[in-house]
Write an enzyme that holds these catalytic residues in place. Structure first.
Site, PDB file in Angstrom:
ATOM      1  N   ALA A  71      -1.813  11.341 -10.431  1.00  0.00           N
ATOM      2  CA  ALA A  71      -2.611  12.565 -10.543  1.00  0.00           C
ATOM      3  C   ALA A  71      -3.154  12.743 -11.961  1.00  0.00           C
ATOM      4  O   ALA A  71      -4.247  13.272 -12.154  1.00  0.00           O
ATOM      5  CB  ALA A  71      -1.759  13.767 -10.166  1.00  0.00           C
ATOM      6  N   ASN A 153       3.169  24.261 -10.329  1.00  0.00           N
ATOM      7  CA  ASN A 153       4.353  23.404 -10.258  1.00  0.00           C
ATOM      8  C   ASN A 153       5.633  24.102 -10.704  1.00  0.00           C
ATOM      9  O   ASN A 153       6.724  23.733 -10.280  1.00  0.00           O
ATOM     10  CB  ASN A 153       4.145  22.121 -11.080  1.00  0.00           C
ATOM     11  CG  ASN A 153       3.513  22.378 -12.424  1.00  0.00           C
ATOM     12  OD1 ASN A 153       2.425  22.950 -12.513  1.00  0.00           O
ATOM     13  ND2 ASN A 153       4.185  21.972 -13.482  1.00  0.00           N
ATOM     14  N   GLN A 181       0.885  19.862  -5.946  1.00  0.00           N
ATOM     15  CA  GLN A 181       2.056  20.571  -5.398  1.00  0.00           C
ATOM     16  C   GLN A 181       1.732  21.249  -4.075  1.00  0.00           C
ATOM     17  O   GLN A 181       2.573  21.972  -3.533  1.00  0.00           O
ATOM     18  CB  GLN A 181       2.557  21.618  -6.412  1.00  0.00           C
ATOM     19  CG  GLN A 181       2.992  21.045  -7.741  1.00  0.00           C
ATOM     20  CD  GLN A 181       4.304  20.253  -7.657  1.00  0.00           C
ATOM     21  OE1 GLN A 181       5.037  20.334  -6.665  1.00  0.00           O
ATOM     22  NE2 GLN A 181       4.602  19.474  -8.685  1.00  0.00           N
ATOM     23  N   SER A 201      -1.081  13.186  -5.544  1.00  0.00           N
ATOM     24  CA  SER A 201      -0.169  12.169  -6.067  1.00  0.00           C
ATOM     25  C   SER A 201       0.924  11.903  -5.038  1.00  0.00           C
ATOM     26  O   SER A 201       1.644  12.823  -4.639  1.00  0.00           O
ATOM     27  CB  SER A 201       0.448  12.684  -7.369  1.00  0.00           C
ATOM     28  OG  SER A 201       1.279  11.699  -7.927  1.00  0.00           O
ATOM     29  N   ALA A 202       1.043  10.632  -4.609  1.00  0.00           N
ATOM     30  CA  ALA A 202       1.923  10.296  -3.480  1.00  0.00           C
ATOM     31  C   ALA A 202       3.392  10.633  -3.740  1.00  0.00           C
ATOM     32  O   ALA A 202       4.115  11.040  -2.826  1.00  0.00           O
ATOM     33  CB  ALA A 202       1.782   8.815  -3.142  1.00  0.00           C
ATOM     34  N   HIS A 203       3.839  10.490  -5.005  1.00  0.00           N
ATOM     35  CA  HIS A 203       5.285  10.640  -5.230  1.00  0.00           C
ATOM     36  C   HIS A 203       5.766  12.081  -5.137  1.00  0.00           C
ATOM     37  O   HIS A 203       6.969  12.350  -5.181  1.00  0.00           O
ATOM     38  CB  HIS A 203       5.706   9.991  -6.554  1.00  0.00           C
ATOM     39  CG  HIS A 203       5.361  10.746  -7.803  1.00  0.00           C
ATOM     40  ND1 HIS A 203       6.256  11.547  -8.444  1.00  0.00           N
ATOM     41  CD2 HIS A 203       4.226  10.799  -8.536  1.00  0.00           C
ATOM     42  CE1 HIS A 203       5.692  12.058  -9.547  1.00  0.00           C
ATOM     43  NE2 HIS A 203       4.452  11.615  -9.616  1.00  0.00           N
ATOM     44  N   THR A 239      -7.579  -4.222  -9.143  1.00  0.00           N
ATOM     45  CA  THR A 239      -7.081  -4.732  -7.860  1.00  0.00           C
ATOM     46  C   THR A 239      -6.371  -3.627  -7.085  1.00  0.00           C
ATOM     47  O   THR A 239      -5.591  -2.869  -7.662  1.00  0.00           O
ATOM     48  CB  THR A 239      -6.108  -5.911  -8.126  1.00  0.00           C
ATOM     49  OG1 THR A 239      -6.825  -6.902  -8.861  1.00  0.00           O
ATOM     50  CG2 THR A 239      -5.591  -6.503  -6.830  1.00  0.00           C
ATOM     51  N   CYS A 326      12.195  19.568 -23.521  1.00  0.00           N
ATOM     52  CA  CYS A 326      13.358  19.918 -24.338  1.00  0.00           C
ATOM     53  C   CYS A 326      13.417  19.028 -25.567  1.00  0.00           C
ATOM     54  O   CYS A 326      13.613  17.829 -25.456  1.00  0.00           O
ATOM     55  CB  CYS A 326      14.626  19.748 -23.513  1.00  0.00           C
ATOM     56  SG  CYS A 326      16.121  19.901 -24.464  1.00  0.00           S
TER      57      CYS A 326
HETATM   58  N1  PLP Z   1      -0.439  18.063 -11.561  1.00  0.00           N
HETATM   59  C1  PLP Z   1       0.630  18.780 -11.181  1.00  0.00           C
HETATM   60  C2  PLP Z   1       0.444  20.176 -10.686  1.00  0.00           C
HETATM   61  C3  PLP Z   1       1.905  18.218 -11.259  1.00  0.00           C
HETATM   62  O1  PLP Z   1       2.973  18.938 -10.879  1.00  0.00           O
HETATM   63  C4  PLP Z   1       2.053  16.907 -11.754  1.00  0.00           C
HETATM   64  C5  PLP Z   1       3.396  16.309 -11.915  1.00  0.00           C
HETATM   65  O2  PLP Z   1       4.354  16.972 -12.227  1.00  0.00           O
HETATM   66  C6  PLP Z   1       0.906  16.196 -12.118  1.00  0.00           C
HETATM   67  C7  PLP Z   1      -0.329  16.810 -12.022  1.00  0.00           C
HETATM   68  C8  PLP Z   1       0.975  14.784 -12.628  1.00  0.00           C
HETATM   69  O3  PLP Z   1       1.272  13.927 -11.579  1.00  0.00           O
HETATM   70  P1  PLP Z   1       1.452  12.349 -11.799  1.00  0.00           P
HETATM   71  O4  PLP Z   1       2.890  12.132 -12.090  1.00  0.00           O
HETATM   72  O5  PLP Z   1       1.051  11.719 -10.500  1.00  0.00           O
HETATM   73  O6  PLP Z   1       0.549  11.957 -12.900  1.00  0.00           O
END
Ligand code: PLP
Length: 400
Positions: A71, A153, A181, A201-203, A239, A326
């Site tokens: 993302a 987030n 999110q 973002s897939a993860h 790729t 932190c």
């Molecule tokens: N945007 C938001 C709202 C997110 O919560 C995050 C990840 O915490 C990101 C972007 C960034 O995602 P990525 O880890 O895929 O770069």
């Protein structure tokens, strides 16, 4: 017991997703652009993976969904291309974002600012939400882009994306939303919400790390960030991440199938946790539940430094987050709590619990026990908190 309640940071890969990805590492590992069977073996799975991603956000076939590495890349792409396409050329000189965007948006906006672009940082209200009318108030004929996240987030607050999309469409301004999110937590339909660009973002929805995407509406395609080849229809060179695309597609499909469970069963567990936290004295939640996604609680425990609470939780096997970077000598406050204007001592005490469809009721019971013990212990040794054992009335807003 080990309990993972940091799902807004990243999620476990769904076993079905993992299973679908596996063949593309050691069996079907061809480069899709090559001219042999190894390459052809990837074509159908790639097409199916892409179709699932399109379906997950209701993108019509004529629009583009371009796979990126994350993302952060998708967000960078939008801002940097807006700079090249609109700001540098002198066509426009202004963008609008909210003050609680993810750092990958804020940092891009600041970069554009350093290049002479004007940036409006919209405030959030006392519930942690950007109000749509503020977007309308700041758009001028020089505004190139409005970029407002779908779901925050930290708090899980859902922003009024449909209203903002309407406003941008009516005013002829490009609209980008960081929906990282939102996917898997609320219905996402790029057409219904009048979105020009959408980041994912897939993860964050039980897919693999290292795969993101940018949706771009037809005729609003951006100048590529990565030049060098004809992949992704010339929108992004490099790729193709075949396993990643297959995995993201499957994760998107699973997210759509699990949406009801997420919005009802996960919410039930989240609410039970939240009820228990708010029954403790001097605890505080910002955004009302009905204005939040079902999996998130950002809760402040007066008198308990967030990092100290995280330490106690971690020792008990529980993963949560403070939402702030932190640094060893300098404990930072939560950025959303700061934006709301929370008292400094409360802004330092925010803990984010983010659940997923893998969370169980037994885990929630365990977390409630551990948090109660930790809050009592930490308040007992706090120099600033007038400690009295738990069970007294909470004098602050409860977020119900
Ligand atoms: N945007 C938001 C709202 C997110 O919560 C995050 C990840 O915490 C990101 C972007 C960034 O995602 P990525 O880890 O895929 O770069």
């Amino acid at each position: 017991m080990r309990v993972y309640l940091d799902n807004n940071a990243t999620t476990i890969v769904d076993p079905h997703v993992f299973e679908e990805m596996e063949p593309f590492f050691v069996q079907k590992y061809g480069n899709p652009n090559s001219l042999h069977q190894f390459a052809s073996d990837t074509h159908k799975p790639l097409k199916e993976g892409m179709q699932k991603i399109y379906a997950g956000i209701h993108a019509p076939n004529e629009d583009s969904v371009v796979i990126t590495s994350c993302a952060t890349e998708s967000n960078n792409w939008v801002f940097k291309s807006i700079y090249f396409d609109y700001i540098l050329t002198g066509r426009k000189n202004h963008i609008i974002i909210s003050e609680v965007e993810h750092p990958s948006v804020i940092a891009c906006a600041k970069f554009l600012e350093s290049k002479g672009c004007k940036v409006t940082y919209l405030p959030i209200n006392s519930e942690g939400i950007v109000e749509a009318h503020t977007v309308a108030a700041f758009i001028t004929d020089k505004t190139a882009l409005v970029s407002i996240m779908w779901v925050n987030n930290e708090t899980g607050a859902i922003f009024p994306i449909h209203e903002i999309g309407e406003i941008c469409k009516a005013k002829g301004v490009l609209f980008h939303t960081d929906a990282v999110q939102a996917i898997g937590k609320v219905p996402v339909d790029v057409q219904a919400a009048n979105i020009d660009y959408l980041t994912m973002s897939a993860h964050k929805f039980h897919g693999p790390k290292g795969v993101g995407a940018l949706y771009m509406k037809k005729d609003k395609e951006l100048t590529p960030l990565l030049h060098g080849g004809s992949q992704m229809g010339g929108h992004r060179s490099g790729t193709l991440n075949v396993a990643g695309i297959v995995g993201m597609g499957k994760a998107m499909e699973q997210a759509a199938d699990s949406l009801d469970y997420e919005m009802h069963d996960v919410k039930e567990m989240r609410d039970r946790l939240e009820d228990a936290l708010l029954a403790m004295k001097d605890t505080f939640v910002v955004t009302p539940r009905e204005k939040r996604v079902a999996n998130t609680i950002l809760v402040s425990f007066r008198g308990v430094e967030g990092e100290a609470m995280l330490w106690d939780l971690n020792r008990a096997g529980i993963a949560a987050s403070t939402g702030s970077a932190c640094a060893s000598e300098d404990l930072e406050s939560n950025p959303v709590m700061e934006a709301i204007g929370a008292e400094a001592d409360l802004a330092h005490t925010a803990i984010r619990f983010s659940l997923s469809r893998y969370t169980t009721p037994e885990e929630i019971d365990y977390v409630i026990d551990v948090v109660r013990t930790a809050a009592d212990r930490l308040r007992g040794i706090s120099s600033s908190y007038a400690y009295a054992p738990d069970g007294h009335d909470c004098g602050l807003s409860t977020g119900h």
